[in-house]
Scaffold this motif. Structure first.
Motif, PDB file in Angstrom:
ATOM      1  N   GLU A 231       0.378  24.288  17.530  1.00  0.00           N
ATOM      2  CA  GLU A 231       0.368  22.900  17.982  1.00  0.00           C
ATOM      3  C   GLU A 231       1.727  22.222  17.827  1.00  0.00           C
ATOM      4  OE1 GLU A 231      -2.155  21.524  19.454  1.00  0.00           O
ATOM      5  OE2 GLU A 231      -3.447  23.265  19.200  1.00  0.00           O
ATOM      6  N   SER A 232       2.682  22.931  17.219  1.00  0.00           N
ATOM      7  CA  SER A 232       3.956  22.288  16.883  1.00  0.00           C
ATOM      8  C   SER A 232       5.114  22.879  17.687  1.00  0.00           C
ATOM      9  CB  SER A 232       4.239  22.455  15.384  1.00  0.00           C
ATOM     10  OG  SER A 232       3.203  21.905  14.610  1.00  0.00           O
ATOM     11  N   PRO A 252       7.107  12.351  19.248  1.00  0.00           N
ATOM     12  CA  PRO A 252       5.669  12.371  18.968  1.00  0.00           C
ATOM     13  C   PRO A 252       5.298  13.229  17.767  1.00  0.00           C
ATOM     14  CG  PRO A 252       6.168  13.835  20.794  1.00  0.00           C
ATOM     15  CD  PRO A 252       7.450  13.141  20.436  1.00  0.00           C
ATOM     16  N   GLY A 253       4.561  12.643  16.820  1.00  0.00           N
ATOM     17  CA  GLY A 253       4.041  13.397  15.686  1.00  0.00           C
ATOM     18  C   GLY A 253       5.094  14.081  14.855  1.00  0.00           C
ATOM     19  N   ARG A 276       4.388  17.797  15.854  1.00  0.00           N
ATOM     20  CA  ARG A 276       3.048  18.369  15.934  1.00  0.00           C
ATOM     21  C   ARG A 276       2.304  17.941  17.196  1.00  0.00           C
ATOM     22  NH1 ARG A 276       1.520  20.748  11.027  1.00  0.00           N
ATOM     23  NH2 ARG A 276       2.947  20.302   9.323  1.00  0.00           N
ATOM     24  N   GLU A 277       2.993  17.325  18.113  1.00  0.00           N
ATOM     25  CA  GLU A 277       2.381  16.931  19.370  1.00  0.00           C
ATOM     26  C   GLU A 277       3.231  17.435  20.524  1.00  0.00           C
ATOM     27  OE1 GLU A 277       1.511  12.770  19.562  1.00  0.00           O
ATOM     28  OE2 GLU A 277       0.842  12.675  17.484  1.00  0.00           O
ATOM     29  N   LYS A 278       2.663  17.370  21.726  1.00  0.00           N
ATOM     30  CA  LYS A 278       3.398  17.820  22.912  1.00  0.00           C
ATOM     31  C   LYS A 278       4.588  16.895  23.182  1.00  0.00           C
ATOM     32  CE  LYS A 278      -0.505  19.969  25.303  1.00  0.00           C
ATOM     33  NZ  LYS A 278      -1.354  19.954  26.518  1.00  0.00           N
TER      34      LYS A 278
END
Length: 305
Positions: A231-232, A252-253, A276-278
């Motif tokens: 996810e990262s 993001p994240g 950890r986000e797109k």
């Protein structure tokens, strides 16, 4: 029980996985990324890891919850839809249903949906009153329709559920949907989602032998690390010092970034961060507009917090 069998029972961690199906390839890839090496011949029910005291049982997916609940295996990877349906079935059969849910995994996405013939005018669940509905998940279906006071007759099918309306076996179906292509091919339309599902890692509810617990304590963080890595992304860029606050705000994240001085530059730094986000193209374009250059987004194979 022989001394050898008892020794294996106490010291080798047993994990049940789907022998063949939509979760199989993902699960075997997960084990590989976690450093678990085992025989990939799916014709064998039992596989022994080559580098760890782990036994892999390849079984039908709907057998996995029962194997965990009956303490035949220590861990299991199964779809939430199968876990929930099997739990309700075992409750009705007065069988043990206790287990520990360790984590949701980031694969095996699907939804359990009701589908009706294309020509039918659907106006909500009440439209199904008195219908015959073909499904492999009667308990999940019954629970949902009971909430809406819809009476129906369940037609239990274990395969090719989508052909039931054309064959005159049912008026509608309730089945797993991923893309909807199979429904379309059989003249059906998806009208209601009653359950969403991913793969989950579950554990027997009693304490493991110390030797088994030690192995579980080793591989569970690895699984979490593989999930987090998937996810990262690792993001690198050169950025102006006076824009760092704005740049960090739009990532993001992101965790706290590493800031590295650039040789020969007084007003620019290298910024490295795990997100950890797109990271979408629009975000990268905003970074560029703030003066960031050499923006690289790199996938992460493994990560351990």
């Amino acid at each position: 029980m022989s001394i050898i069998d008892k020794d294996n029972k106490e010291k080798r961690l047993r994990i049940a996985i789907q022998k063949s199906g939509r979760l199989t390839d993902y699960t075997e890839k997960l084990f590989k990324n976690c450093g678990i090496k085992f025989n990939e011949n799916r014709d064998h029910l039992l596989a022994h890891a080559e580098n760890l005291p782990i036994d892999i049982l390849r079984v039908r997916d709907d057998d996995i919850p029962g194997l965990v609940m009956d303490h035949v295996v220590d861990l299991g990877i199964v779809g939430e839809n199968v876990l929930e349906e099997t739990t309700m079935q075992r409750q009705s059969d007065n069988l043990p249903t206790a287990y520990k849910r360790l984590m949701q995994l980031n694969y095996g996405d699907c939804r359990l949906s009701i589908a009706v013939p294309n020509e039918m005018e659907y106006e909500g669940l009440h439209s199904l009153q008195g219908f015959k509905i073909a499904t492999t998940y009667p308990h999940l279906l019954r629970r949902k329709l009971k909430e809406h006071n819809v009476n129906f007759k369940s037609v239990l099918l274990t395969g090719s559920v989508e052909v039931a309306p054309r064959a005159g076996l049912a008026d509608a179906i309730c089945d797993l949907v991923c893309t909807g292509a199979t429904l379309h091919a059989n003249g059906l339309k998806e009208v209601e989602t009653i359950y969403t599902s991913k793969a989950v890692l579950i554990c027997r509810d009693e304490e493991l032998y110390p030797e088994k617990q030690a192995i579980a304590d080793l591989i569970i963080p690895r699984i979490k690390g593989v999930m987090a890595a998937k996810e990262s992304k690792y993001i690198m860029m050169n950025a102006p010092k006076d824009k760092l606050s704005e740049i960090k705000a739009i990532l993001p994240g992101a965790e706290n970034p590493s800031i590295i001085e650039l040789e020969g530059s007084q007003d620019r730094v290298a910024l490295h961060v795990v997100s950890r986000e797109k990271l979408f193209w629009e975000t990268m374009e905003k970074l560029k507009s703030l003066g960031a250059t050499s923006i690289l987004v790199v996938p992460i194979e493994k990560m351990l917090d």
